[in-house]
Design a protein around this motif. Sequence first.
Motif, mmCIF file in Angstrom:
data_model
loop_
_atom_site.group_PDB
_atom_site.id
_atom_site.type_symbol
_atom_site.label_atom_id
_atom_site.label_comp_id
_atom_site.label_asym_id
_atom_site.label_seq_id
_atom_site.Cartn_x
_atom_site.Cartn_y
_atom_site.Cartn_z
ATOM 1 N N HIS A 235 0.837 -1.196 0.000
ATOM 2 C CA HIS A 235 0.000 0.000 0.000
ATOM 3 C C HIS A 235 0.875 1.250 0.000
ATOM 4 C CE1 HIS A 235 -3.191 -2.772 1.913
ATOM 5 N NE2 HIS A 235 -3.429 -2.632 0.621
ATOM 6 N N LEU A 251 -16.180 -3.313 0.900
ATOM 7 C CA LEU A 251 -14.810 -2.845 1.079
ATOM 8 C C LEU A 251 -14.324 -3.020 2.514
ATOM 9 C CD1 LEU A 251 -12.934 -1.725 -1.082
ATOM 10 C CD2 LEU A 251 -13.434 0.580 -0.257
ATOM 11 N N ILE A 267 -4.192 2.172 -1.086
ATOM 12 C CA ILE A 267 -4.175 1.559 -2.409
ATOM 13 C C ILE A 267 -2.754 1.139 -2.750
ATOM 14 C CG2 ILE A 267 -6.172 2.856 -3.228
ATOM 15 C CD1 ILE A 267 -4.239 4.692 -4.746
ATOM 16 N N GLU A 268 -2.674 0.118 -3.589
ATOM 17 C CA GLU A 268 -1.371 -0.399 -4.012
ATOM 18 C C GLU A 268 -0.772 0.458 -5.114
ATOM 19 O OE1 GLU A 268 0.354 -4.548 -5.959
ATOM 20 O OE2 GLU A 268 -1.504 -4.545 -4.801
ATOM 21 N N HIS A 272 -3.900 -0.735 -10.007
ATOM 22 C CA HIS A 272 -4.559 -1.755 -9.204
ATOM 23 C C HIS A 272 -5.880 -1.218 -8.634
ATOM 24 C CE1 HIS A 272 -5.248 -4.255 -5.552
ATOM 25 N NE2 HIS A 272 -4.890 -5.216 -6.373
ATOM 26 N N ALA A 273 -5.859 0.017 -8.121
ATOM 27 C CA ALA A 273 -7.072 0.599 -7.548
ATOM 28 C C ALA A 273 -8.138 0.800 -8.620
ATOM 29 C CB ALA A 273 -6.740 1.927 -6.875
ATOM 30 N N GLU A 276 -9.829 -2.556 -9.023
ATOM 31 C CA GLU A 276 -10.553 -2.958 -7.823
ATOM 32 C C GLU A 276 -11.809 -2.114 -7.596
ATOM 33 O OE1 GLU A 276 -9.850 -5.601 -5.630
ATOM 34 O OE2 GLU A 276 -8.639 -6.111 -7.385
ATOM 35 N N ARG A 279 -14.948 -2.737 -9.759
ATOM 36 C CA ARG A 279 -15.773 -3.887 -9.368
ATOM 37 C C ARG A 279 -16.943 -3.477 -8.471
ATOM 38 N NH1 ARG A 279 -11.419 -8.651 -7.798
ATOM 39 N NH2 ARG A 279 -10.171 -8.539 -9.721
#
Length: 309
Positions: A235, A251, A267-268, A272-273, A276, A279
Amino acid sequence: MRASRLVTLLLLLQNRGRMTAQQLAEELEVSVRTVYRDIAALGAAGIPLYGDAGHQGGYRLLEGYRTRLTGLTAAEAQAAFLAALPGTAAQLGLGEALATAQLKLRAALPAELREHAGRIQERFLLDAPGWYGDADRAPHLAAVAAAVWARRAVVLRYRRWRAPEEIERRVEPYGLVLKAGRWYVVAGGPSGIRTYRVDQISELRSLDEEFAIPDGFDLAAHWNSYLIDFQVRRHTGEALVRLTPEGARRLGVTPEGRGWTETRVPIESIDHAHGEFLRLGSDIEVMAPAELRDRIAETVRTLATRYAG
């Protein structure tokens, strides 16, 4: 309570050999005087216990004596069979050994406990991999497990995500960890203790070199530390978002009443966020960072155009 303690004392001596009254007291969390009374009770019951005086003294069982497992409670017998996972044992090359051990354990139990233990295998099953991920193919798992057990060094070729994509290393495998259906080997090497995914090992060669695990190394403690460090490294930023009650639930955020909840989440990366958060659909609105908000808005506009006709 005392009966359970007597069985535990007996099993301690059976598994560890000679132990002093002080050591037994510490293990059982009782006084030394209580240990003396328990030893006397076991002796009176016909258990072949011997006490040796002196600096190297202690209590021990007669050589070759073994107790049957009639001291197990129903819950303990159930736990023993629940802990024995056939799929995991088979992956490690121990499937046949596990089946044989379960037969021996079942034979040693009284009839009532055999029935309880049998229900465990009828009613509980552990399927470790996630729904949307295939079980890892790890052809070298059994060889890694053998090296861990024998304390033998290995040379492995390993695929990784960053350059160089493949490396060759001599490592000393300290232990194996199964995490969410994926196997990891914790090993010492030229750059210290590292964690390797077993399914990313492309080649493995066992060496005729024994090694010793460093003093104080604890596999469970090391793994917990590794997970904490992994989360910190993973993160690298945070996002400000608004969530509906359903979005908050998905979440893992505590909702603020029945309306929208505004919160910051780690968040990474932006990429990636982006995946994610999409979705969550209409259950989330990204407020910041601007780059992430713009990326999601662009994706939504593209999807709206694509499905407009």
